[in-house]
Design a protein around this motif. Structure first.
Motif, PDB file in Angstrom:
ATOM      1  N   LEU A   1       1.044   5.476   5.937  1.00  0.00           N
ATOM      2  CA  LEU A   1       1.751   6.473   5.121  1.00  0.00           C
ATOM      3  C   LEU A   1       1.351   6.217   3.676  1.00  0.00           C
ATOM      4  N   ILE A   2       0.609   7.146   3.131  1.00  0.00           N
ATOM      5  CA  ILE A   2       0.063   6.957   1.780  1.00  0.00           C
ATOM      6  C   ILE A   2       0.843   7.854   0.817  1.00  0.00           C
ATOM      7  N   GLY A   3       1.544   7.250  -0.118  1.00  0.00           N
ATOM      8  CA  GLY A   3       2.375   8.008  -1.059  1.00  0.00           C
ATOM      9  C   GLY A   3       1.532   8.915  -1.941  1.00  0.00           C
ATOM     10  N   ALA A   4       2.115  10.054  -2.316  1.00  0.00           N
ATOM     11  CA  ALA A   4       1.367  11.053  -3.092  1.00  0.00           C
ATOM     12  C   ALA A   4       0.932  10.527  -4.449  1.00  0.00           C
ATOM     13  N   LEU A   5       1.660   9.541  -4.992  1.00  0.00           N
ATOM     14  CA  LEU A   5       1.297   9.042  -6.325  1.00  0.00           C
ATOM     15  C   LEU A   5       0.342   7.844  -6.288  1.00  0.00           C
ATOM     16  N   VAL A   6      -0.096   7.461  -5.090  1.00  0.00           N
ATOM     17  CA  VAL A   6      -1.092   6.378  -5.000  1.00  0.00           C
ATOM     18  C   VAL A   6      -2.383   6.881  -5.644  1.00  0.00           C
ATOM     19  N   THR A   7      -2.963   6.077  -6.518  1.00  0.00           N
ATOM     20  CA  THR A   7      -4.206   6.534  -7.159  1.00  0.00           C
ATOM     21  C   THR A   7      -5.386   6.330  -6.202  1.00  0.00           C
ATOM     22  N   LEU A   8      -6.435   7.102  -6.442  1.00  0.00           N
ATOM     23  CA  LEU A   8      -7.608   7.024  -5.561  1.00  0.00           C
ATOM     24  C   LEU A   8      -8.240   5.632  -5.611  1.00  0.00           C
ATOM     25  N   GLU A   9      -8.198   4.986  -6.773  1.00  0.00           N
ATOM     26  CA  GLU A   9      -8.811   3.657  -6.877  1.00  0.00           C
ATOM     27  C   GLU A   9      -7.975   2.612  -6.141  1.00  0.00           C
TER      28      GLU A   9
ATOM     29  N   ARG B   1      -9.141   0.303  -2.811  1.00  0.00           N
ATOM     30  CA  ARG B   1      -9.142  -1.159  -2.808  1.00  0.00           C
ATOM     31  C   ARG B   1      -8.108  -1.767  -1.862  1.00  0.00           C
ATOM     32  N   ASP B   2      -7.363  -0.944  -1.161  1.00  0.00           N
ATOM     33  CA  ASP B   2      -6.294  -1.467  -0.298  1.00  0.00           C
ATOM     34  C   ASP B   2      -6.890  -2.122   0.961  1.00  0.00           C
ATOM     35  N   ALA B   3      -6.450  -3.315   1.257  1.00  0.00           N
ATOM     36  CA  ALA B   3      -7.034  -4.075   2.370  1.00  0.00           C
ATOM     37  C   ALA B   3      -6.821  -3.381   3.714  1.00  0.00           C
ATOM     38  N   ARG B   4      -5.635  -2.756   3.898  1.00  0.00           N
ATOM     39  CA  ARG B   4      -5.381  -2.083   5.185  1.00  0.00           C
ATOM     40  C   ARG B   4      -6.247  -0.850   5.336  1.00  0.00           C
ATOM     41  N   VAL B   5      -6.474  -0.158   4.250  1.00  0.00           N
ATOM     42  CA  VAL B   5      -7.348   1.029   4.316  1.00  0.00           C
ATOM     43  C   VAL B   5      -8.777   0.570   4.627  1.00  0.00           C
ATOM     44  N   MET B   6      -9.192  -0.520   3.996  1.00  0.00           N
ATOM     45  CA  MET B   6     -10.544  -1.044   4.259  1.00  0.00           C
ATOM     46  C   MET B   6     -10.699  -1.388   5.732  1.00  0.00           C
ATOM     47  N   ALA B   7      -9.643  -1.964   6.313  1.00  0.00           N
ATOM     48  CA  ALA B   7      -9.728  -2.400   7.708  1.00  0.00           C
ATOM     49  C   ALA B   7      -9.660  -1.212   8.681  1.00  0.00           C
ATOM     50  N   ARG B   8      -8.808  -0.230   8.372  1.00  0.00           N
ATOM     51  CA  ARG B   8      -8.563   0.858   9.343  1.00  0.00           C
ATOM     52  C   ARG B   8      -9.385   2.104   9.105  1.00  0.00           C
ATOM     53  N   ASN B   9      -9.728   2.373   7.855  1.00  0.00           N
ATOM     54  CA  ASN B   9     -10.408   3.627   7.544  1.00  0.00           C
ATOM     55  C   ASN B   9     -11.586   3.386   6.593  1.00  0.00           C
TER      56      ASN B   9
ATOM     57  N   LEU C   1     -15.962   7.141   1.073  1.00  0.00           N
ATOM     58  CA  LEU C   1     -15.834   8.452   0.414  1.00  0.00           C
ATOM     59  C   LEU C   1     -15.226   8.303  -0.979  1.00  0.00           C
ATOM     60  N   LEU C   2     -14.166   7.494  -1.073  1.00  0.00           N
ATOM     61  CA  LEU C   2     -13.481   7.350  -2.363  1.00  0.00           C
ATOM     62  C   LEU C   2     -14.423   6.792  -3.435  1.00  0.00           C
ATOM     63  N   GLY C   3     -15.368   5.970  -3.011  1.00  0.00           N
ATOM     64  CA  GLY C   3     -16.349   5.435  -3.956  1.00  0.00           C
ATOM     65  C   GLY C   3     -17.235   6.527  -4.553  1.00  0.00           C
ATOM     66  N   LEU C   4     -17.255   7.694  -3.894  1.00  0.00           N
ATOM     67  CA  LEU C   4     -18.088   8.806  -4.380  1.00  0.00           C
ATOM     68  C   LEU C   4     -17.272   9.870  -5.111  1.00  0.00           C
ATOM     69  N   VAL C   5     -15.967   9.644  -5.215  1.00  0.00           N
ATOM     70  CA  VAL C   5     -15.103  10.617  -5.892  1.00  0.00           C
ATOM     71  C   VAL C   5     -14.971  10.226  -7.367  1.00  0.00           C
ATOM     72  N   ALA C   6     -15.482  11.072  -8.240  1.00  0.00           N
ATOM     73  CA  ALA C   6     -15.418  10.854  -9.687  1.00  0.00           C
ATOM     74  C   ALA C   6     -15.910   9.445 -10.061  1.00  0.00           C
ATOM     75  N   GLY C   7     -15.562   8.985 -11.258  1.00  0.00           N
ATOM     76  CA  GLY C   7     -15.909   7.635 -11.688  1.00  0.00           C
ATOM     77  C   GLY C   7     -14.642   6.797 -11.730  1.00  0.00           C
TER      78      GLY C   7
ATOM     79  N   LEU D   1       7.109   7.262  -4.215  1.00  0.00           N
ATOM     80  CA  LEU D   1       5.899   8.007  -3.827  1.00  0.00           C
ATOM     81  C   LEU D   1       4.621   7.209  -4.062  1.00  0.00           C
ATOM     82  N   ASP D   2       4.759   5.894  -4.318  1.00  0.00           N
ATOM     83  CA  ASP D   2       3.538   5.151  -4.654  1.00  0.00           C
ATOM     84  C   ASP D   2       3.258   3.995  -3.695  1.00  0.00           C
ATOM     85  N   GLY D   3       3.754   4.129  -2.464  1.00  0.00           N
ATOM     86  CA  GLY D   3       3.530   3.052  -1.496  1.00  0.00           C
ATOM     87  C   GLY D   3       2.396   3.369  -0.528  1.00  0.00           C
ATOM     88  N   ILE D   4       1.818   2.313   0.042  1.00  0.00           N
ATOM     89  CA  ILE D   4       0.896   2.454   1.181  1.00  0.00           C
ATOM     90  C   ILE D   4       1.534   1.613   2.287  1.00  0.00           C
TER      91      ILE D   4
END
Ligand code: FAD
Length: 261
Positions: free
Chosen positions: A60-68, A72-80, A86-92, A47-50
Protein backbone atom coordinates in the motif's frame (compact mmCIF):
# COMPACT_ATOMS: atom_id res chain seq x y z
CA UNK A 1 -2.84 32.04 0.32
CA UNK A 2 -3.22 28.34 -0.50
CA UNK A 3 -5.49 26.49 1.95
CA UNK A 4 -3.67 23.71 3.83
CA UNK A 5 -6.29 21.32 5.21
CA UNK A 6 -5.26 19.12 8.10
CA UNK A 7 -7.88 16.39 7.61
CA UNK A 8 -8.99 14.29 4.64
CA UNK A 9 -12.59 15.45 5.10
CA UNK A 10 -11.55 19.09 4.92
CA UNK A 11 -9.46 18.45 1.77
CA UNK A 12 -12.33 16.62 0.05
CA UNK A 13 -14.78 19.41 0.96
CA UNK A 14 -12.43 22.00 -0.60
CA UNK A 15 -12.19 19.85 -3.74
CA UNK A 16 -15.98 19.60 -3.93
CA UNK A 17 -16.04 23.39 -3.82
CA UNK A 18 -13.89 23.42 -6.99
CA UNK A 19 -10.31 23.38 -5.64
CA UNK A 20 -7.42 21.44 -7.20
CA UNK A 21 -5.18 19.20 -5.07
CA UNK A 22 -1.51 20.22 -5.08
CA UNK A 23 1.12 17.80 -3.73
CA UNK A 24 4.77 18.04 -4.88
CA UNK A 25 3.81 20.80 -7.36
CA UNK A 26 6.21 19.61 -10.07
CA UNK A 27 3.32 19.77 -12.57
CA UNK A 28 1.31 22.44 -10.74
CA UNK A 29 4.33 24.71 -10.52
CA UNK A 30 3.85 28.24 -9.16
CA UNK A 31 1.82 30.15 -11.71
CA UNK A 32 0.31 27.03 -13.32
CA UNK A 33 -3.00 27.68 -11.57
CA UNK A 34 -4.29 30.53 -9.39
CA UNK A 35 -3.16 29.96 -5.77
CA UNK A 36 -6.66 30.41 -4.37
CA UNK A 37 -7.84 27.54 -6.57
CA UNK A 38 -5.31 25.10 -5.03
CA UNK A 39 -5.53 22.81 -1.99
CA UNK A 40 -2.15 22.06 -0.45
CA UNK A 41 -2.37 18.39 0.54
CA UNK A 42 1.35 17.96 1.20
CA UNK A 43 0.89 17.83 4.99
CA UNK A 44 -2.23 15.64 5.12
CA UNK A 45 -1.68 12.90 7.71
CA UNK A 46 -1.55 9.20 6.86
CA UNK A 47 -0.71 9.45 3.14
CA UNK A 48 3.06 9.00 3.20
CA UNK A 49 3.51 5.36 4.19
CA UNK A 50 4.69 2.30 2.27
CA UNK A 51 3.02 -0.61 4.05
CA UNK A 52 2.20 -4.28 3.62
CA UNK A 53 -1.45 -4.66 2.59
CA UNK A 54 -3.68 -7.02 4.54
CA UNK A 55 -3.78 -9.44 1.55
CA UNK A 56 -0.20 -10.39 2.44
CA UNK A 57 1.41 -9.76 -0.95
CA UNK A 58 0.56 -6.24 -2.08
CA UNK A 59 2.13 -2.98 -0.98
CA UNK A 60 0.00 0.00 0.00
CA UNK A 61 1.81 3.06 -1.27
CA UNK A 62 0.57 6.37 0.14
CA UNK A 63 -0.29 9.11 -2.35
CA UNK A 64 2.24 11.49 -0.81
CA UNK A 65 5.18 9.08 -1.11
CA UNK A 66 7.73 10.73 -3.38
CA UNK A 67 8.97 8.92 -6.48
CA UNK A 68 12.54 8.93 -5.15
CA UNK A 69 11.53 7.46 -1.79
CA UNK A 70 9.57 4.74 -3.61
CA UNK A 71 12.58 4.00 -5.82
CA UNK A 72 14.82 3.53 -2.79
CA UNK A 73 12.43 1.47 -0.65
CA UNK A 74 13.86 -1.97 0.15
CA UNK A 75 10.49 -3.75 -0.12
CA UNK A 76 9.79 -2.21 -3.50
CA UNK A 77 13.27 -3.25 -4.66
CA UNK A 78 12.59 -6.81 -3.52
CA UNK A 79 9.01 -7.15 -4.84
CA UNK A 80 8.79 -4.83 -7.82
CA UNK A 81 12.26 -4.38 -9.35
CA UNK A 82 10.70 -3.38 -12.69
CA UNK A 83 9.08 -0.39 -10.92
CA UNK A 84 12.41 0.63 -9.43
CA UNK A 85 13.96 0.56 -12.92
CA UNK A 86 11.10 2.65 -14.32
CA UNK A 87 11.34 5.23 -11.53
CA UNK A 88 15.01 5.72 -12.38
CA UNK A 89 13.84 6.95 -15.79
CA UNK A 90 11.20 9.36 -14.48
CA UNK A 91 12.48 12.95 -14.49
CA UNK A 92 15.73 13.74 -12.64
CA UNK A 93 16.60 13.34 -8.98
CA UNK A 94 15.60 16.92 -8.12
CA UNK A 95 12.08 16.43 -9.49
CA UNK A 96 11.71 12.91 -8.05
CA UNK A 97 12.45 14.12 -4.53
CA UNK A 98 9.37 16.41 -4.75
CA UNK A 99 7.09 14.53 -7.17
CA UNK A 100 4.53 12.25 -5.54
CA UNK A 101 2.83 9.02 -6.56
CA UNK A 102 -0.55 10.77 -6.22
CA UNK A 103 0.58 13.57 -8.51
CA UNK A 104 1.84 11.11 -11.13
CA UNK A 105 -1.52 9.33 -11.21
CA UNK A 106 -3.59 12.52 -10.79
CA UNK A 107 -1.75 14.24 -13.65
CA UNK A 108 -3.05 11.54 -15.99
CA UNK A 109 0.07 11.49 -18.18
CA UNK A 110 2.53 9.92 -15.74
CA UNK A 111 4.74 6.95 -16.58
CA UNK A 112 3.53 5.07 -13.52
CA UNK A 113 -0.01 4.70 -14.83
CA UNK A 114 0.65 2.14 -17.62
CA UNK A 115 2.79 0.20 -15.14
CA UNK A 116 -0.03 0.21 -12.55
CA UNK A 117 -2.58 -0.75 -15.19
CA UNK A 118 -0.54 -3.77 -16.37
CA UNK A 119 -0.13 -4.86 -12.74
CA UNK A 120 -3.85 -4.51 -12.01
CA UNK A 121 -3.04 -2.08 -9.17
CA UNK A 122 -5.97 -0.49 -7.36
CA UNK A 123 -6.40 3.16 -6.45
CA UNK A 124 -7.82 3.71 -2.98
CA UNK A 125 -9.54 7.08 -3.14
CA UNK A 126 -11.94 9.27 -1.21
CA UNK A 127 -14.60 7.94 -3.62
CA UNK A 128 -13.86 4.21 -3.26
CA UNK A 129 -11.53 1.77 -5.03
CA UNK A 130 -10.79 2.12 -8.75
CA UNK A 131 -8.42 0.83 -11.40
CA UNK A 132 -5.38 2.86 -12.40
CA UNK A 133 -7.12 4.89 -15.12
CA UNK A 134 -10.37 5.57 -13.30
CA UNK A 135 -9.54 8.17 -10.65
CA UNK A 136 -12.87 10.02 -10.40
CA UNK A 137 -12.69 13.76 -11.09
CA UNK A 138 -12.18 15.64 -7.84
CA UNK A 139 -11.48 12.48 -5.81
CA UNK A 140 -8.46 12.42 -3.50
CA UNK A 141 -6.10 9.53 -4.16
CA UNK A 142 -5.15 8.08 -0.78
CA UNK A 143 -2.98 5.10 -1.71
CA UNK A 144 -2.07 2.70 -4.50
CA UNK A 145 -2.43 -1.01 -3.79
CA UNK A 146 0.32 -2.67 -5.84
CA UNK A 147 0.39 -6.47 -6.18
CA UNK A 148 3.79 -8.18 -6.28
CA UNK A 149 5.50 -8.47 -9.62
CA UNK A 150 4.54 -11.68 -11.45
CA UNK A 151 7.35 -13.90 -12.83
CA UNK A 152 7.01 -12.30 -16.24
CA UNK A 153 6.77 -8.54 -16.00
CA UNK A 154 8.46 -5.71 -17.78
CA UNK A 155 8.11 -2.00 -18.32
CA UNK A 156 9.92 0.05 -20.94
CA UNK A 157 9.99 3.81 -21.25
CA UNK A 158 11.16 5.29 -24.54
CA UNK A 159 12.10 8.95 -24.49
CA UNK A 160 13.13 11.46 -27.09
CA UNK A 161 16.74 11.22 -25.95
CA UNK A 162 18.82 8.76 -23.93
CA UNK A 163 18.46 10.28 -20.47
CA UNK A 164 16.28 12.75 -18.54
CA UNK A 165 13.79 12.71 -21.36
CA UNK A 166 10.11 13.46 -21.71
CA UNK A 167 8.16 10.33 -22.51
CA UNK A 168 7.69 9.17 -26.09
CA UNK A 169 5.79 6.09 -24.92
CA UNK A 170 5.82 3.81 -21.88
CA UNK A 171 4.69 0.19 -22.19
CA UNK A 172 4.21 -2.46 -19.52
CA UNK A 173 3.33 -6.13 -19.57
CA UNK A 174 2.51 -8.74 -16.91
CA UNK A 175 1.96 -12.35 -17.93
CA UNK A 176 1.73 -15.89 -16.68
CA UNK A 177 3.33 -18.36 -19.05
CA UNK A 178 3.17 -22.11 -18.60
CA UNK A 179 5.19 -24.29 -20.96
CA UNK A 180 5.32 -21.64 -23.68
CA UNK A 181 1.58 -20.98 -23.40
CA UNK A 182 0.33 -17.63 -22.13
CA UNK A 183 -2.37 -18.30 -19.56
CA UNK A 184 -3.00 -14.63 -18.75
CA UNK A 185 -1.58 -11.33 -19.90
CA UNK A 186 -2.15 -7.62 -19.30
CA UNK A 187 -0.53 -5.12 -21.63
CA UNK A 188 -0.70 -1.36 -21.13
CA UNK A 189 0.75 1.72 -22.77
CA UNK A 190 0.63 5.44 -22.04
CA UNK A 191 2.69 8.35 -20.79
CA UNK A 192 3.23 11.82 -22.24
CA UNK A 193 0.56 12.62 -24.84
CA UNK A 194 -0.70 9.03 -24.97
CA UNK A 195 -3.63 8.36 -22.66
CA UNK A 196 -2.95 5.26 -20.51
CA UNK A 197 -4.76 2.25 -21.96
CA UNK A 198 -4.91 -1.55 -22.01
CA UNK A 199 -4.16 -3.20 -25.35
CA UNK A 200 -7.00 -5.72 -25.29
CA UNK A 201 -6.65 -7.00 -28.85
CA UNK A 202 -2.96 -7.73 -28.37
CA UNK A 203 -3.79 -9.48 -25.09
CA UNK A 204 -6.46 -11.61 -26.79
CA UNK A 205 -4.04 -12.59 -29.56
CA UNK A 206 -1.52 -13.89 -27.03
CA UNK A 207 -3.82 -15.58 -24.55
CA UNK A 208 -4.07 -19.36 -24.68
CA UNK A 209 -1.90 -19.86 -27.73
CA UNK A 210 1.34 -21.81 -27.88
CA UNK A 211 4.22 -19.42 -28.45
CA UNK A 212 6.33 -22.06 -30.20
CA UNK A 213 5.53 -20.91 -33.75
CA UNK A 214 3.89 -17.63 -32.80
CA UNK A 215 3.55 -14.92 -35.45
CA UNK A 216 5.34 -12.03 -33.71
CA UNK A 217 4.83 -9.72 -36.69
CA UNK A 218 1.08 -10.19 -36.32
CA UNK A 219 1.37 -9.12 -32.66
CA UNK A 220 3.41 -6.05 -33.63
CA UNK A 221 0.87 -5.14 -36.36
CA UNK A 222 -2.00 -5.53 -33.90
CA UNK A 223 -0.33 -3.22 -31.35
CA UNK A 224 0.38 -0.61 -34.04
CA UNK A 225 -3.22 -0.80 -35.17
CA UNK A 226 -4.67 -0.74 -31.68
CA UNK A 227 -2.66 1.88 -29.80
CA UNK A 228 -4.66 5.09 -29.54
CA UNK A 229 -2.20 7.98 -29.57
CA UNK A 230 -1.60 11.36 -31.18
CA UNK A 231 1.18 13.30 -32.88
CA UNK A 232 2.97 16.21 -31.25
CA UNK A 233 5.77 18.54 -32.32
CA UNK A 234 8.42 15.89 -31.60
CA UNK A 235 6.96 12.62 -32.92
CA UNK A 236 4.12 11.36 -35.07
CA UNK A 237 1.46 9.03 -33.74
CA UNK A 238 2.68 6.37 -36.22
CA UNK A 239 6.20 6.60 -34.82
CA UNK A 240 4.86 6.13 -31.27
CA UNK A 241 2.85 3.10 -32.40
CA UNK A 242 5.88 1.52 -34.09
CA UNK A 243 8.09 2.11 -31.04
CA UNK A 244 5.43 0.63 -28.70
CA UNK A 245 4.99 -2.43 -30.94
CA UNK A 246 8.70 -3.11 -31.12
CA UNK A 247 9.29 -2.57 -27.40
CA UNK A 248 6.52 -4.96 -26.40
CA UNK A 249 7.26 -7.64 -28.99
CA UNK A 250 11.03 -7.43 -28.57
CA UNK A 251 10.96 -7.65 -24.77
CA UNK A 252 8.43 -10.48 -24.84
CA UNK A 253 10.60 -12.56 -27.17
CA UNK A 254 13.61 -11.82 -24.94
CA UNK A 255 11.73 -12.77 -21.76
CA UNK A 256 10.50 -16.03 -23.28
CA UNK A 257 14.01 -16.92 -24.46
CA UNK A 258 15.34 -16.18 -20.96
CA UNK A 259 12.62 -18.34 -19.40
CA UNK A 260 13.36 -21.19 -21.77
CA UNK A 261 17.14 -21.00 -21.23
C1 FAD B 1 11.41 18.50 -15.46
C2 FAD B 1 10.29 17.52 -15.27
C3 FAD B 1 10.40 16.26 -15.79
C4 FAD B 1 9.35 15.33 -15.62
N1 FAD B 1 9.52 14.07 -16.13
C5 FAD B 1 8.54 13.17 -15.95
C6 FAD B 1 8.70 11.85 -16.45
O1 FAD B 1 9.71 11.48 -17.05
N2 FAD B 1 7.68 10.97 -16.25
C7 FAD B 1 6.54 11.31 -15.57
O2 FAD B 1 5.68 10.45 -15.39
N3 FAD B 1 6.38 12.54 -15.09
C8 FAD B 1 7.32 13.49 -15.27
N4 FAD B 1 7.16 14.75 -14.80
C9 FAD B 1 5.88 15.13 -14.25
C10 FAD B 1 5.76 15.09 -12.70
O3 FAD B 1 6.96 15.47 -12.09
C11 FAD B 1 5.35 13.74 -12.12
O4 FAD B 1 4.31 13.18 -12.87
C12 FAD B 1 5.00 13.84 -10.64
O5 FAD B 1 4.83 12.56 -10.11
C13 FAD B 1 3.79 14.72 -10.30
O6 FAD B 1 3.67 14.70 -8.88
P1 FAD B 1 3.45 16.03 -8.01
O7 FAD B 1 3.29 15.60 -6.60
O8 FAD B 1 4.49 17.04 -8.28
O9 FAD B 1 2.05 16.52 -8.63
P2 FAD B 1 1.38 17.97 -8.55
O10 FAD B 1 2.08 18.89 -9.50
O11 FAD B 1 1.23 18.45 -7.15
O12 FAD B 1 -0.07 17.58 -9.13
C14 FAD B 1 -0.20 17.01 -10.44
C15 FAD B 1 -1.68 16.62 -10.67
O13 FAD B 1 -2.07 15.56 -9.82
C16 FAD B 1 -3.19 15.93 -9.01
N5 FAD B 1 -2.95 15.32 -7.69
C17 FAD B 1 -1.85 15.41 -6.90
N6 FAD B 1 -1.98 14.63 -5.82
C18 FAD B 1 -3.21 14.05 -5.90
C19 FAD B 1 -3.93 13.15 -5.07
N7 FAD B 1 -3.41 12.64 -3.93
N8 FAD B 1 -5.17 12.76 -5.47
C20 FAD B 1 -5.72 13.22 -6.62
N9 FAD B 1 -5.07 14.09 -7.45
C21 FAD B 1 -3.83 14.49 -7.09
C22 FAD B 1 -3.15 17.47 -8.98
O14 FAD B 1 -4.42 18.03 -8.75
C23 FAD B 1 -2.66 17.77 -10.40
O15 FAD B 1 -3.71 17.68 -11.32
C24 FAD B 1 8.18 15.71 -14.93
C25 FAD B 1 8.07 17.00 -14.40
C26 FAD B 1 9.10 17.90 -14.57
C27 FAD B 1 8.96 19.27 -13.98
Amino acid sequence: MIPKPSTLAEAVALSQAGGLFAAGRTVLRPGAAPDDNLIDISRLPGLDGIDEAADGGSLLIGALVTLERLRRDARVMARNPALVALLGLVAGLGVRTLATVGGNVGWGAGDLVPFLLAHDARLETSEGVHDAVSLPAGALLLAVRLPPQPPMSFVEKAGYRAAFSPTLITVALCAEVLEQRVTSVRIAAGGGVTRPQRLGRAEALLTGVSLGGFDWQCLADTIEDELDTVSDALASADHRRRVAARLITGRLVEELARGAA
